[in-house]
Scaffold this motif. Structure first.
Motif, PDB file in Angstrom:
ATOM      1  N   LEU A 226     -14.820 -60.472  36.456  1.00 12.12           N
ATOM      2  CA  LEU A 226     -16.161 -59.884  36.634  1.00 12.12           C
ATOM      3  C   LEU A 226     -17.184 -60.955  37.002  1.00 12.12           C
ATOM      4  CD1 LEU A 226     -16.203 -57.462  33.557  1.00 12.12           C
ATOM      5  CD2 LEU A 226     -15.780 -56.874  35.946  1.00 12.12           C
ATOM      6  N   ALA A 227     -16.678 -62.182  37.209  1.00 10.21           N
ATOM      7  CA  ALA A 227     -17.588 -63.310  37.465  1.00 10.21           C
ATOM      8  C   ALA A 227     -18.091 -63.317  38.903  1.00 10.21           C
ATOM      9  CB  ALA A 227     -16.882 -64.633  37.137  1.00 10.21           C
ATOM     10  N   HIS A 228     -18.958 -62.388  39.195  1.00  7.41           N
ATOM     11  CA  HIS A 228     -19.555 -62.323  40.533  1.00  7.41           C
ATOM     12  C   HIS A 228     -21.046 -62.097  40.381  1.00  7.41           C
ATOM     13  CE1 HIS A 228     -15.873 -62.243  42.928  1.00  7.41           C
ATOM     14  NE2 HIS A 228     -15.358 -61.624  41.888  1.00  7.41           N
TER      15      HIS A 228
ATOM     16  N   MET B 251       0.288 -65.981  24.458  1.00 10.57           N
ATOM     17  CA  MET B 251       0.206 -64.576  24.072  1.00 10.57           C
ATOM     18  C   MET B 251       0.176 -63.688  25.321  1.00 10.57           C
ATOM     19  SD  MET B 251      -2.358 -63.024  21.197  1.00 10.57           S
ATOM     20  CE  MET B 251      -3.749 -62.661  22.218  1.00 10.57           C
ATOM     21  N   ALA B 252       0.956 -62.617  25.257  1.00  7.73           N
ATOM     22  CA  ALA B 252       1.008 -61.729  26.433  1.00  7.73           C
ATOM     23  C   ALA B 252      -0.339 -61.062  26.658  1.00  7.73           C
ATOM     24  CB  ALA B 252       2.080 -60.673  26.203  1.00  7.73           C
ATOM     25  N   LEU B 253      -0.657 -60.855  27.928  1.00  9.39           N
ATOM     26  CA  LEU B 253      -1.928 -60.222  28.254  1.00  9.39           C
ATOM     27  C   LEU B 253      -1.859 -58.722  28.037  1.00  9.39           C
ATOM     28  CD1 LEU B 253      -2.892 -62.092  31.558  1.00  9.39           C
ATOM     29  CD2 LEU B 253      -3.657 -62.573  29.227  1.00  9.39           C
ATOM     30  N   ALA B 254      -2.997 -58.156  27.645  1.00 19.51           N
ATOM     31  CA  ALA B 254      -3.071 -56.695  27.490  1.00 19.51           C
ATOM     32  C   ALA B 254      -3.063 -56.077  28.884  1.00 19.51           C
ATOM     33  CB  ALA B 254      -4.350 -56.335  26.753  1.00 19.51           C
ATOM     34  N   PRO B 255      -2.573 -54.827  28.991  1.00 20.03           N
ATOM     35  CA  PRO B 255      -2.509 -54.197  30.325  1.00 20.03           C
ATOM     36  C   PRO B 255      -3.836 -54.276  31.070  1.00 20.03           C
ATOM     37  CG  PRO B 255      -1.390 -52.831  28.711  1.00 20.03           C
ATOM     38  CD  PRO B 255      -1.997 -53.972  27.951  1.00 20.03           C
ATOM     39  N   ILE B 256      -4.947 -54.079  30.380  1.00 18.47           N
ATOM     40  CA  ILE B 256      -6.245 -54.070  31.090  1.00 18.47           C
ATOM     41  C   ILE B 256      -6.583 -55.451  31.660  1.00 18.47           C
ATOM     42  CG2 ILE B 256      -7.692 -54.518  29.037  1.00 18.47           C
ATOM     43  CD1 ILE B 256      -9.727 -52.527  30.308  1.00 18.47           C
ATOM     44  N   GLU B 257      -6.077 -56.493  30.984  1.00 23.60           N
ATOM     45  CA  GLU B 257      -6.350 -57.855  31.470  1.00 23.60           C
ATOM     46  C   GLU B 257      -5.574 -58.152  32.756  1.00 23.60           C
ATOM     47  OE1 GLU B 257      -5.255 -59.601  27.618  1.00 23.60           O
ATOM     48  OE2 GLU B 257      -7.180 -60.668  27.694  1.00 23.60           O
ATOM     49  N   LEU B 258      -4.511 -57.374  32.976  1.00 22.47           N
ATOM     50  CA  LEU B 258      -3.684 -57.599  34.161  1.00 22.47           C
ATOM     51  C   LEU B 258      -4.227 -56.880  35.402  1.00 22.47           C
ATOM     52  CD1 LEU B 258      -0.241 -57.177  32.385  1.00 22.47           C
ATOM     53  CD2 LEU B 258      -1.150 -59.306  33.346  1.00 22.47           C
TER      54      LEU B 258
ATOM     55  N   LEU C  44     -10.099 -53.294  40.584  1.00 21.15           N
ATOM     56  CA  LEU C  44     -10.039 -52.128  39.697  1.00 21.15           C
ATOM     57  C   LEU C  44     -10.901 -52.346  38.459  1.00 21.15           C
ATOM     58  CD1 LEU C  44      -6.259 -51.097  39.747  1.00 21.15           C
ATOM     59  CD2 LEU C  44      -8.195 -49.932  40.793  1.00 21.15           C
ATOM     60  N   LEU C  45     -10.897 -53.596  37.998  1.00 18.16           N
ATOM     61  CA  LEU C  45     -11.646 -53.910  36.774  1.00 18.16           C
ATOM     62  C   LEU C  45     -13.154 -53.777  36.976  1.00 18.16           C
ATOM     63  CD1 LEU C  45     -10.789 -54.583  33.981  1.00 18.16           C
ATOM     64  CD2 LEU C  45     -10.777 -56.993  34.577  1.00 18.16           C
ATOM     65  N   GLN C  46     -13.614 -54.165  38.152  1.00 16.60           N
ATOM     66  CA  GLN C  46     -15.060 -54.106  38.390  1.00 16.60           C
ATOM     67  C   GLN C  46     -15.606 -52.666  38.361  1.00 16.60           C
ATOM     68  OE1 GLN C  46     -15.727 -56.582  41.837  1.00 16.60           O
ATOM     69  NE2 GLN C  46     -15.061 -58.397  40.720  1.00 16.60           N
ATOM     70  N   PRO C  47     -14.927 -51.699  39.024  1.00 15.95           N
ATOM     71  CA  PRO C  47     -15.413 -50.318  38.890  1.00 15.95           C
ATOM     72  C   PRO C  47     -15.367 -49.821  37.448  1.00 15.95           C
ATOM     73  CG  PRO C  47     -13.831 -50.487  40.684  1.00 15.95           C
ATOM     74  CD  PRO C  47     -13.850 -51.816  40.002  1.00 15.95           C
ATOM     75  N   ILE C  48     -14.338 -50.264  36.706  1.00 17.04           N
ATOM     76  CA  ILE C  48     -14.255 -49.844  35.292  1.00 17.04           C
ATOM     77  C   ILE C  48     -15.483 -50.363  34.536  1.00 17.04           C
ATOM     78  CG2 ILE C  48     -12.994 -50.234  33.113  1.00 17.04           C
ATOM     79  CD1 ILE C  48     -10.388 -50.135  34.780  1.00 17.04           C
TER      80      ILE C  48
END
Ligand SMILES: [Zn+2]
Length: 320
Positions: free
Chosen positions: A38-40, A1-8, A13-17
């Motif tokens: 986010l695995a940090h 299944m194709a990834l959603a834009p946010i998953e890409l 960028l994802l961490q600040p979001i």
């Protein structure tokens, strides 16, 4: 299944979001691709700081999030210990206050190996005492490693967490876990189950019978189970049991000292009158009577009943 834009999106960028979403845990839970980015430790620590150390005045949401946090794979005993240490080391006590801010009974460093040595009272509670969510299932079943036991004991001692009894699988696992601890002779874990009503009902005669007949009467475990059953109201005639009497007689016949020992304990528990010149209350077990030296590792160890003295849930004054 194709990834959603946010998953890409890249992690930077994802961490600040995630932080801008006010650390909404629904974000990592929505996709394992996002969760991986986010695995940090610093993300995990920020989540814990927000939901485990501050009253957000959103009772249900906070409790649900706390449950998810403890159920997460990343919430290991090692991580939790490091979080707790970092969270309160500048204050120097789990109550989250310095002595100038009101701490009068410094508990530091935290005793992670045996939390029950740390003293808390109604007026000196650990910050974690307001954590009121579900004990994760991963801590409610064997094999009972020292780490798992320490983690469970720490949470029971410092938080108001409870088992989700409404969940059939959790209930089943928890009941099996108690029996497994008896069968493997794990006194520490049996003690947790015997003396914490948050981990289920108080032991009854059938549990004592199980520990004797199925658990080959590990005396330390049987003593602890009988003491807890008595504390939680099993008295006098309630201790009558043909199966246990028969077991004692058979062992006595085979010269097994356990038979004599258990017979003495049952007599003490069944007593309805004062004994030993009025010094012994009816139904009270005497640690030394009938005891014998260590035979084949069968040494009687009597654990102190700390759980009856202090309970965070009893002292918790923080009203949700
Ligand atoms: Zn303190």
């Amino acid at each position: 299944m194709a990834l959603a834009p946010i998953e890409l999106l890249p992690a930077e960028l994802l961490q600040p979001i995630f932080f801008l979403s006010d650390m909404n845990i629904a974000l990592p839970h929505s996709s394992h691709h996002i969760a991986a980015k986010l695995a940090h430790d610093y993300c995990y620590r920020a989540i814990c700081t927000k939901y485990l150390t501050t009253n957000l005045n959103t009772r249900v949401k906070q409790s649900t999030t706390q449950t998810k946090i403890f159920a997460s794979k990343w919430m290991t005993w090692e991580f939790f210990k490091s979080f707790v240490t970092k969270a309160w080391e500048d204050k120097g006590c789990l109550c989250g206050k310095t002595k100038y801010e009101g701490c009068y009974d410094k508990q530091w460093p935290p005793n992670f190996e045996d939390a029950t040595t740390m003293l808390f009272t109604r007026s000196h509670l650990p910050v974690l005492s307001f954590v009121k969510c579900r004990i994760p299932v991963k801590l409610l079943h064997g094999p009972w490693t020292p780490e798992k036991t320490q983690f469970l004991r720490f949470l029971l001692w410092t938080t108001a967490m409870t088992v989700d009894w409404a969940d059939h699988e959790t209930r089943k696992l928890t009941l099996e876990a108690k029996k497994e601890a008896v069968l493997t002779g794990n006194l520490e874990v049996v003690g947790l189950f015997n003396h914490n009503r948050r981990l289920g009902r108080a032991p009854n005669l059938s549990m004592v019978r199980f520990a004797v007949l199925e658990g080959d009467c590990n005396r330390s475990i049987v003593y602890d189970t009988m003491a807890a059953a008595r504390t939680w109201s099993l008295r006098g005639n309630g201790w009558n049991d043909e199966g246990l009497d028969k077991w004692c007689e058979e062992r006595i016949k085979n010269r097994d000292p356990k038979g004599d020992w258990l017979k003495v304990k049952l007599q003490e528990l069944r007593a309805t009158k004062l004994s030993n010149g009025g010094h012994v209350m009816p139904g009270q077990m005497q640690p030394k009577t009938g005891d014998y030296d260590d035979v084949d590792g069968d040494k009687l160890v009597i654990a102190p009943l700390k759980w009856n003295q202090v309970s965070i849930s009893k002292y918790r004054t923080w009203n949700w």
